[in-house]
Design a protein around this motif. Structure first.
Motif, short mmCIF file in Angstrom:
data_model
loop_
_atom_site.label_atom_id
_atom_site.label_comp_id
_atom_site.label_asym_id
_atom_site.label_seq_id
_atom_site.Cartn_x
_atom_site.Cartn_y
_atom_site.Cartn_z
N THR A 10 -72.36 -76.23 45.68
CA THR A 10 -71.48 -77.60 44.58
C THR A 10 -71.15 -78.27 45.53
OG1 THR A 10 -69.11 -76.44 44.02
CG2 THR A 10 -70.91 -76.07 42.33
N ILE A 11 -70.46 -78.72 45.10
CA ILE A 11 -70.39 -80.12 46.01
C ILE A 11 -68.57 -79.80 46.22
CG2 ILE A 11 -68.60 -82.71 45.80
CD1 ILE A 11 -72.63 -82.16 46.41
N ALA A 12 -67.75 -78.74 45.45
CA ALA A 12 -66.69 -78.70 45.49
C ALA A 12 -66.84 -77.46 46.57
CB ALA A 12 -66.47 -77.82 43.96
N LEU A 17 -66.22 -76.21 52.56
CA LEU A 17 -66.53 -76.33 54.11
C LEU A 17 -66.62 -77.22 55.21
CD1 LEU A 17 -68.92 -75.14 56.06
CD2 LEU A 17 -70.16 -76.66 55.27
N LEU A 18 -65.86 -78.26 54.67
CA LEU A 18 -65.59 -79.21 55.81
C LEU A 18 -64.23 -79.06 55.65
CD1 LEU A 18 -67.57 -82.43 54.13
CD2 LEU A 18 -67.99 -81.20 55.81
N ASP A 19 -62.94 -78.68 54.50
CA ASP A 19 -61.23 -78.21 54.80
C ASP A 19 -61.44 -76.70 55.67
OD1 ASP A 19 -61.08 -80.54 53.11
OD2 ASP A 19 -61.21 -78.71 51.45
N TYR A 20 -62.49 -76.61 55.44
CA TYR A 20 -62.39 -75.22 56.66
C TYR A 20 -62.92 -74.97 57.99
CZ TYR A 20 -64.78 -70.37 58.64
OH TYR A 20 -64.76 -69.13 59.29
N LEU A 21 -64.04 -76.38 58.21
CA LEU A 21 -64.53 -76.15 59.35
C LEU A 21 -63.49 -77.64 59.84
CD1 LEU A 21 -68.14 -77.41 58.92
CD2 LEU A 21 -67.19 -75.24 60.48
N GLY A 22 -61.98 -78.07 59.21
CA GLY A 22 -60.98 -78.75 60.20
C GLY A 22 -61.93 -80.71 59.90
N GLU A 23 -61.92 -80.54 58.75
CA GLU A 23 -62.55 -82.46 58.71
C GLU A 23 -61.60 -82.62 57.69
OE1 GLU A 23 -64.35 -85.90 57.52
OE2 GLU A 23 -63.70 -83.74 56.12
N PRO A 24 -61.29 -83.93 58.21
CA PRO A 24 -61.07 -84.63 59.42
C PRO A 24 -60.85 -84.60 60.43
CG PRO A 24 -60.15 -85.99 58.26
CD PRO A 24 -60.19 -84.66 57.70
N ASP A 25 -59.57 -83.64 60.49
CA ASP A 25 -58.59 -83.78 62.11
C ASP A 25 -59.34 -82.97 63.31
OD1 ASP A 25 -57.09 -85.27 59.97
OD2 ASP A 25 -56.14 -83.36 59.29
N ASN A 26 -60.05 -82.12 62.86
CA ASN A 26 -60.53 -81.01 64.53
C ASN A 26 -62.24 -81.12 63.73
OD1 ASN A 26 -58.43 -80.02 64.34
ND2 ASN A 26 -58.71 -78.53 62.58
N VAL A 27 -62.95 -82.03 63.14
CA VAL A 27 -64.28 -82.18 63.57
C VAL A 27 -64.57 -83.73 62.63
CG1 VAL A 27 -64.90 -79.63 63.38
CG2 VAL A 27 -65.18 -81.12 61.14
N ALA A 28 -65.71 -84.15 63.61
CA ALA A 28 -66.74 -85.71 62.88
C ALA A 28 -67.76 -85.10 62.17
CB ALA A 28 -65.99 -86.69 64.16
#
Length: 159
Positions: A10-12, A17-28
């Motif tokens: 889902t969108i959530a 996933l993006l939170d897990y990867l660290g977006e926006p602080d650790n990944v772009a």
């Protein structure tokens, strides 16, 4: 070896996933495989509506970009062949470049879509022939990214 996880989300779930990867602080996030040079990042909402997205972590280095006349377009290897085919098929403009997926420390992401009636397939992984050839840290990051999603959401792996 190209490696990926395929999953339904889902969108959530995609936001998680993006939170897990660290977006926006650790990944772009950026478009894939054609990018502006210099790289212009996407925000997460634009990335979620994109067809193909590159995930970059500055800690591992910038993506390697291909432009006319570069060695990556002349290599007599399978990667060189794919670079030439992609260049001819996609025809980047003068301010654009292709991402050399075989040597770039980046993740490839195809976010699926979700509506009230359907969820489409998403994909996350590496397009490199040999992740360790980029770096051991890169290979670990890709495996963590794919296994984190697998563990969190029961996703299967293919590659």
């Amino acid at each position: 070896m190209v490696a990926a996880v395929h999953y339904f989300a889902t969108i959530a779930d995609q936001d998680a996933l993006l939170d897990y990867l660290g977006e926006p602080d650790n990944v772009a996030l950026a478009p894939w495989p054609i990018v502006l040079d210099p790289l212009v990042p996407l925000d997460s909402s634009a990335a979620l509506t994109g067809d193909s997205v590159m995930i970059v972590t500055p800690a591992l280095g910038a993506p390697v970009l291909i432009r006319p006349g570069e060695a990556a377009l002349r290599e007599p290897t399978r990667a060189g062949l794919f670079n030439r085919l992609n260049w001819e098929r996609l025809q980047p403009g003068s301010a654009e470049a292709l991402v050399d997926s075989n040597v770039s420390p980046v993740l490839f992401w195809q976010p699926g879509t979700a509506s009230d009636s359907a969820i489409t397939l998403s994909e996350l992984g590496s397009q490199a022939d040999a992740m360790d050839a980029i770096s051991a840290d890169y290979a670990r990051w890709v495996n963590r990214a794919m296994n984190g999603e697998k563990g969190a959401r029961g996703i299967g792996r293919s590659g």
